[in-house]
Design a protein around this motif. Sequence first.
Motif, PDB file in Angstrom:
ATOM      1  N   THR A 154     -14.077  12.075 -14.957  1.00 47.62           N
ATOM      2  CA  THR A 154     -12.949  12.698 -13.989  1.00 47.62           C
ATOM      3  C   THR A 154     -13.126  11.694 -12.594  1.00 47.62           C
ATOM      4  O   THR A 154     -12.144  11.455 -12.198  1.00 47.62           O
ATOM      5  CB  THR A 154     -13.302  14.231 -13.448  1.00 47.62           C
ATOM      6  N   ALA A 155     -14.376  11.671 -12.105  1.00 48.07           N
ATOM      7  CA  ALA A 155     -14.632  10.647 -10.831  1.00 48.07           C
ATOM      8  C   ALA A 155     -14.036   9.275 -11.148  1.00 48.07           C
ATOM      9  O   ALA A 155     -13.260   8.826 -10.060  1.00 48.07           O
ATOM     10  CB  ALA A 155     -15.779  10.704 -10.564  1.00 48.07           C
ATOM     11  N   ALA A 156     -14.219   8.710 -12.212  1.00 49.14           N
ATOM     12  CA  ALA A 156     -13.788   7.362 -12.450  1.00 49.14           C
ATOM     13  C   ALA A 156     -12.184   7.515 -12.615  1.00 49.14           C
ATOM     14  O   ALA A 156     -11.371   6.476 -12.033  1.00 49.14           O
ATOM     15  CB  ALA A 156     -14.394   6.926 -13.814  1.00 49.14           C
ATOM     16  N   SER A 157     -11.791   8.463 -13.331  1.00 50.26           N
ATOM     17  CA  SER A 157     -10.304   8.574 -13.286  1.00 50.26           C
ATOM     18  C   SER A 157      -9.387   8.694 -11.800  1.00 50.26           C
ATOM     19  O   SER A 157      -8.645   8.165 -11.597  1.00 50.26           O
ATOM     20  CB  SER A 157      -9.738   9.701 -14.208  1.00 50.26           C
ATOM     21  N   ALA A 158     -10.084   9.615 -11.076  1.00 51.12           N
ATOM     22  CA  ALA A 158      -9.581   9.736  -9.749  1.00 51.12           C
ATOM     23  C   ALA A 158      -9.843   8.748  -8.676  1.00 51.12           C
ATOM     24  O   ALA A 158      -8.715   8.426  -8.226  1.00 51.12           O
ATOM     25  CB  ALA A 158     -10.492  10.956  -9.082  1.00 51.12           C
ATOM     26  N   SER A 159     -11.004   7.758  -9.215  1.00 54.26           N
ATOM     27  CA  SER A 159     -11.007   6.561  -8.219  1.00 54.26           C
ATOM     28  C   SER A 159      -9.970   5.605  -8.812  1.00 54.26           C
ATOM     29  O   SER A 159      -9.238   4.912  -8.139  1.00 54.26           O
ATOM     30  CB  SER A 159     -12.551   5.955  -8.763  1.00 54.26           C
ATOM     31  N   THR A 160      -9.652   5.398 -10.223  1.00 52.40           N
ATOM     32  CA  THR A 160      -8.715   4.555 -10.522  1.00 52.40           C
ATOM     33  C   THR A 160      -7.353   4.879 -10.016  1.00 52.40           C
ATOM     34  O   THR A 160      -6.599   4.199  -9.712  1.00 52.40           O
ATOM     35  CB  THR A 160      -8.334   4.705 -12.137  1.00 52.40           C
ATOM     36  N   LEU A 161      -7.160   6.354  -9.962  1.00 53.00           N
ATOM     37  CA  LEU A 161      -5.791   6.820  -9.479  1.00 53.00           C
ATOM     38  C   LEU A 161      -5.630   6.419  -8.137  1.00 53.00           C
ATOM     39  O   LEU A 161      -4.802   6.167  -7.525  1.00 53.00           O
ATOM     40  CB  LEU A 161      -5.644   8.026  -9.691  1.00 53.00           C
ATOM     41  N   SER A 162      -6.661   6.376  -7.179  1.00 49.75           N
ATOM     42  CA  SER A 162      -6.734   6.312  -5.842  1.00 49.75           C
ATOM     43  C   SER A 162      -6.550   4.966  -5.595  1.00 49.75           C
ATOM     44  O   SER A 162      -5.909   4.414  -4.419  1.00 49.75           O
ATOM     45  CB  SER A 162      -8.054   6.742  -5.412  1.00 49.75           C
ATOM     46  N   GLN A 163      -6.987   3.953  -6.580  1.00 49.21           N
ATOM     47  CA  GLN A 163      -6.758   2.575  -6.548  1.00 49.21           C
ATOM     48  C   GLN A 163      -5.288   2.083  -6.687  1.00 49.21           C
ATOM     49  O   GLN A 163      -4.930   1.109  -6.369  1.00 49.21           O
ATOM     50  CB  GLN A 163      -7.699   1.701  -7.466  1.00 49.21           C
ATOM     51  N   TYR A 164      -4.681   3.037  -7.498  1.00 45.95           N
ATOM     52  CA  TYR A 164      -3.166   2.646  -7.786  1.00 45.95           C
ATOM     53  C   TYR A 164      -2.543   2.857  -6.223  1.00 45.95           C
ATOM     54  O   TYR A 164      -1.252   2.428  -6.293  1.00 45.95           O
ATOM     55  CB  TYR A 164      -2.679   3.841  -8.663  1.00 45.95           C
ATOM     56  N   ARG A 165      -3.035   3.302  -5.375  1.00 46.65           N
ATOM     57  CA  ARG A 165      -2.134   3.139  -3.894  1.00 46.65           C
ATOM     58  C   ARG A 165      -2.204   1.794  -3.669  1.00 46.65           C
ATOM     59  O   ARG A 165      -1.425   1.489  -2.892  1.00 46.65           O
ATOM     60  CB  ARG A 165      -3.105   3.950  -2.986  1.00 46.65           C
ATOM     61  N   TYR A 166      -2.619   0.758  -4.016  1.00 47.63           N
ATOM     62  CA  TYR A 166      -2.647  -0.600  -3.797  1.00 47.63           C
ATOM     63  C   TYR A 166      -2.172  -1.498  -4.833  1.00 47.63           C
ATOM     64  O   TYR A 166      -2.448  -1.357  -5.865  1.00 47.63           O
ATOM     65  CB  TYR A 166      -4.318  -1.142  -3.412  1.00 47.63           C
ATOM     66  N   MET A 175      -8.840  13.555  -3.897  1.00 48.55           N
ATOM     67  CA  MET A 175      -9.346  13.943  -5.231  1.00 48.55           C
ATOM     68  C   MET A 175     -10.259  12.842  -5.509  1.00 48.55           C
ATOM     69  O   MET A 175     -11.249  13.335  -6.322  1.00 48.55           O
ATOM     70  CB  MET A 175      -7.906  13.877  -5.887  1.00 48.55           C
ATOM     71  N   SER A 176     -10.240  11.665  -5.197  1.00 47.76           N
ATOM     72  CA  SER A 176     -11.248  10.818  -5.548  1.00 47.76           C
ATOM     73  C   SER A 176     -12.597  10.949  -5.052  1.00 47.76           C
ATOM     74  O   SER A 176     -13.700  11.028  -5.742  1.00 47.76           O
ATOM     75  CB  SER A 176     -10.957   9.341  -5.194  1.00 47.76           C
ATOM     76  N   GLY A 177     -12.743  11.499  -3.675  1.00 53.41           N
ATOM     77  CA  GLY A 177     -13.746  11.969  -2.883  1.00 53.41           C
ATOM     78  C   GLY A 177     -14.321  13.096  -3.568  1.00 53.41           C
ATOM     79  O   GLY A 177     -15.777  13.192  -3.772  1.00 53.41           O
ATOM     80  N   GLU A 178     -13.631  14.200  -3.679  1.00 56.37           N
ATOM     81  CA  GLU A 178     -14.211  15.319  -4.398  1.00 56.37           C
ATOM     82  C   GLU A 178     -14.854  15.123  -5.681  1.00 56.37           C
ATOM     83  O   GLU A 178     -15.923  15.823  -5.971  1.00 56.37           O
ATOM     84  CB  GLU A 178     -12.965  16.398  -4.319  1.00 56.37           C
ATOM     85  N   SER A 179     -14.047  14.232  -6.497  1.00 60.01           N
ATOM     86  CA  SER A 179     -14.608  14.139  -7.676  1.00 60.01           C
ATOM     87  C   SER A 179     -15.920  13.270  -8.020  1.00 60.01           C
ATOM     88  O   SER A 179     -16.719  13.585  -8.634  1.00 60.01           O
ATOM     89  CB  SER A 179     -13.552  13.397  -8.619  1.00 60.01           C
ATOM     90  N   THR A 180     -16.024  12.591  -6.923  1.00 55.73           N
ATOM     91  CA  THR A 180     -17.386  11.847  -6.593  1.00 55.73           C
ATOM     92  C   THR A 180     -18.499  12.669  -6.413  1.00 55.73           C
ATOM     93  O   THR A 180     -19.547  12.683  -6.761  1.00 55.73           O
ATOM     94  CB  THR A 180     -17.205  10.523  -5.772  1.00 55.73           C
ATOM     95  N   TRP A 181     -18.316  13.611  -5.509  1.00 56.68           N
ATOM     96  CA  TRP A 181     -19.264  14.534  -5.023  1.00 56.68           C
ATOM     97  C   TRP A 181     -19.673  15.520  -6.165  1.00 56.68           C
ATOM     98  O   TRP A 181     -20.598  15.711  -6.569  1.00 56.68           O
ATOM     99  CB  TRP A 181     -18.792  15.342  -3.868  1.00 56.68           C
ATOM    100  N   GLU A 189       0.824  -1.211   0.091  1.00 54.96           N
ATOM    101  CA  GLU A 189      -0.032   0.097   0.013  1.00 54.96           C
ATOM    102  C   GLU A 189       0.871   1.219   0.097  1.00 54.96           C
ATOM    103  O   GLU A 189       1.966   1.149   0.701  1.00 54.96           O
ATOM    104  CB  GLU A 189      -0.809   0.178   1.364  1.00 54.96           C
ATOM    105  N   ILE A 190       0.531   2.151  -0.907  1.00 56.35           N
ATOM    106  CA  ILE A 190       1.383   3.480  -1.107  1.00 56.35           C
ATOM    107  C   ILE A 190       0.576   4.657  -0.444  1.00 56.35           C
ATOM    108  O   ILE A 190      -0.702   4.615  -0.565  1.00 56.35           O
ATOM    109  CB  ILE A 190       1.494   3.589  -2.436  1.00 56.35           C
ATOM    110  N   GLU A 191       1.096   5.399   0.388  1.00 58.47           N
ATOM    111  CA  GLU A 191       0.726   6.381   1.300  1.00 58.47           C
ATOM    112  C   GLU A 191       0.357   7.846   0.172  1.00 58.47           C
ATOM    113  O   GLU A 191       1.360   8.332  -0.149  1.00 58.47           O
ATOM    114  CB  GLU A 191       1.378   6.776   2.318  1.00 58.47           C
ATOM    115  N   ALA A 192      -0.795   8.065  -0.267  1.00 57.62           N
ATOM    116  CA  ALA A 192      -0.881   9.053  -1.045  1.00 57.62           C
ATOM    117  C   ALA A 192      -2.293   9.708  -0.971  1.00 57.62           C
ATOM    118  O   ALA A 192      -3.088   9.230  -1.644  1.00 57.62           O
ATOM    119  CB  ALA A 192      -0.586   8.680  -2.509  1.00 57.62           C
ATOM    120  N   ASP A 193      -2.368  10.433   0.150  1.00 62.96           N
ATOM    121  CA  ASP A 193      -3.894  10.712   0.589  1.00 62.96           C
ATOM    122  C   ASP A 193      -4.366  11.929  -0.445  1.00 62.96           C
ATOM    123  O   ASP A 193      -5.562  11.973  -0.462  1.00 62.96           O
ATOM    124  CB  ASP A 193      -3.500  11.627   1.892  1.00 62.96           C
ATOM    125  N   GLU A 194      -3.435  12.679  -1.191  1.00 62.91           N
ATOM    126  CA  GLU A 194      -3.963  13.602  -1.964  1.00 62.91           C
ATOM    127  C   GLU A 194      -4.939  12.702  -2.962  1.00 62.91           C
ATOM    128  O   GLU A 194      -5.892  13.478  -3.452  1.00 62.91           O
ATOM    129  CB  GLU A 194      -2.888  14.342  -2.725  1.00 62.91           C
TER     130      GLU A 194
END
Length: 613
Positions: free
Chosen positions: A309-321, A124-130, A115-120
């Motif tokens: 954008t939300a899907a991309s942000a979610s994908t980028l967020s999943q790159y933490r794993y 970004m994923s939460g903001e894009s989802t809202w 797991e990679i620590e990348a909170d930003e």
Amino acid sequence: MKTVIRFVRHHWLTLGLLLGSLYLVMWIVETQRTPGAMTIIEAQAMDMTAMKAPPGVHPVAAEHPVTMSVSAESSFPAEVLAFSDESVAVRIPGRIKRTLVYPGDRVVPGQLLAEIEADEFAAMSGESTWMARAGSSMALAMQREVESMRASLARSRAGLSASGAAVERARAGARSAQTRHSQARRELEAAEQAILDARASLKYSEAEVGRARRLHEAGAISLDERQMAEREFESSVAKTRAAQAEREARFEAARSMEAEVEAAQAAVKEASETQHIAKAEVDEAAARLKKTEQEARAKEAEREALKSTAASASTLSQYRYLRALSHGVVSERAASPGAVVMPGEPVFQIRAIDTVRVQSELPQTLASQVSAGTRVLITTGSTTREATVTSVFPVVSADSRTFRVEALVPNKDHSLLPGMYATLSLLGGPEDALSVRNSAIQYDAEGNAFVWVMGEAESSGEATDWTCTMHPEVSEPGPGICPKCKMDLVPRKGTGDHVAEARKVRLGAQGKTHTAIASGLAETDQVIWAGIPGLFPGAPVRAMEWGENGPKELPAAAGVPEGHDHSASEASKVSVDDVPEGVYYCPMHPEVQSADPGPCPKCKMDLVQKGGE
């Protein structure tokens, strides 16, 4: 020019001495040089690569092919490779928070490795989802507005249709009123005509009544006739009055029809104006609908963009794993928890080794003998297992003239590890055929197999001409000395009883010591199996008894003058160590010794003194 003249005047003596020295050197070189001797320039220009000893007789080992049973057990170096390699790399920058596997651990597809620590990226994923949800709400509201505008347009079109029907009804009523008005006018005209006719009849009856009265008074007619005329007059008066009454009625009816026509025309005008208003409302409703639809499409596009954008942000967020993609074993961990990693930097290496690939390079001569399904033996240290060729790569290397084969080997116990050196042996049944030693098999530049055989020499072994080993361009018909270096000439060509011939062959099974020859040789051929280096087509050869270290004795060199046979027994018996102190000897021929200095009678080299400086 003046400077040159001045220089000559001041240095005429020096220039004179230089010119005199140059002339003296040229005179010495031209008149005192030994005939045939080289100048310094000629020595520098001499092609040293052209200097080689004249060919002699090559000692070789030869034998006839033998018919024997050969089992194909050729062995070739091989390498063990993983069935598949997977490099798990980082896709986003960050710091490794934790790792869950270690080299040697088995993994399955989808298993979390680190797991990679990348909170930003999570924020970004939460903001894009809202934002995507808000965009969806706005797009839905606009869609409802579009539906409302469509309903309004439908109502306006219905009103336009109703107003159109009203216009048609008003026009129909106007046409009907116009028809009735016309009929009333015709009836009025008929009533007025009837009045005219009644008045004419009344006037006639009035005249007849007067005449009848005068005639009755005169006694010309009877009273009945007078009364008849009076009755007709009264009838005409009544008809006239009736016609006038009819005319009045028709006139009133015509006036009524005219008012009705005017009313119908006013109704048509009013209905037309209502229709124009309804049409304007339809156009306005259509314009509002079009604008609303455009806004709805814009909102829908914005919603899709936000969703993407939300899907991309979610994908980028999943790159933490970091997760495994396939079954395998972790072979390397390149980073530890706390390390900062950048995109593209590999963290884990995963290799599938339950089945391994064993690859080997085989000579192209075996291309016709090896195919998918050929049995092979894989050996690594003390481990040996049988397998079959699963792939034959359809390319031959232009450099090595080899092709690659591969065997898939089950490896549940993981005894075969990627990178291991192995031996791949081809297995086959015994084959009875003419066979030669493996050392006899040679390959040309194209990778074709051939063997050297001993052929009959065409010449008798006499020298064609005599030359110098240092100056091969010198050619004389007989023995003598080189005009350039004064060394004894040697025969340019010497030959034995046989010459080497290259014979192309087609190979069969290849065993540990012998190779079967499918075609190209006869039992009577003498195949050279040792002494092969340096052979060329037409090279003089002589079969000698062969030992472990080479020929047990060398053949005598043919065509070499006496004193140049360095293989003679006296040369091999006398060495420099045997020369007494103070004695002059030849370094090339230690057996030549003298108490006085002088040239060697064999090679014309100056004798040197043993122990002298």
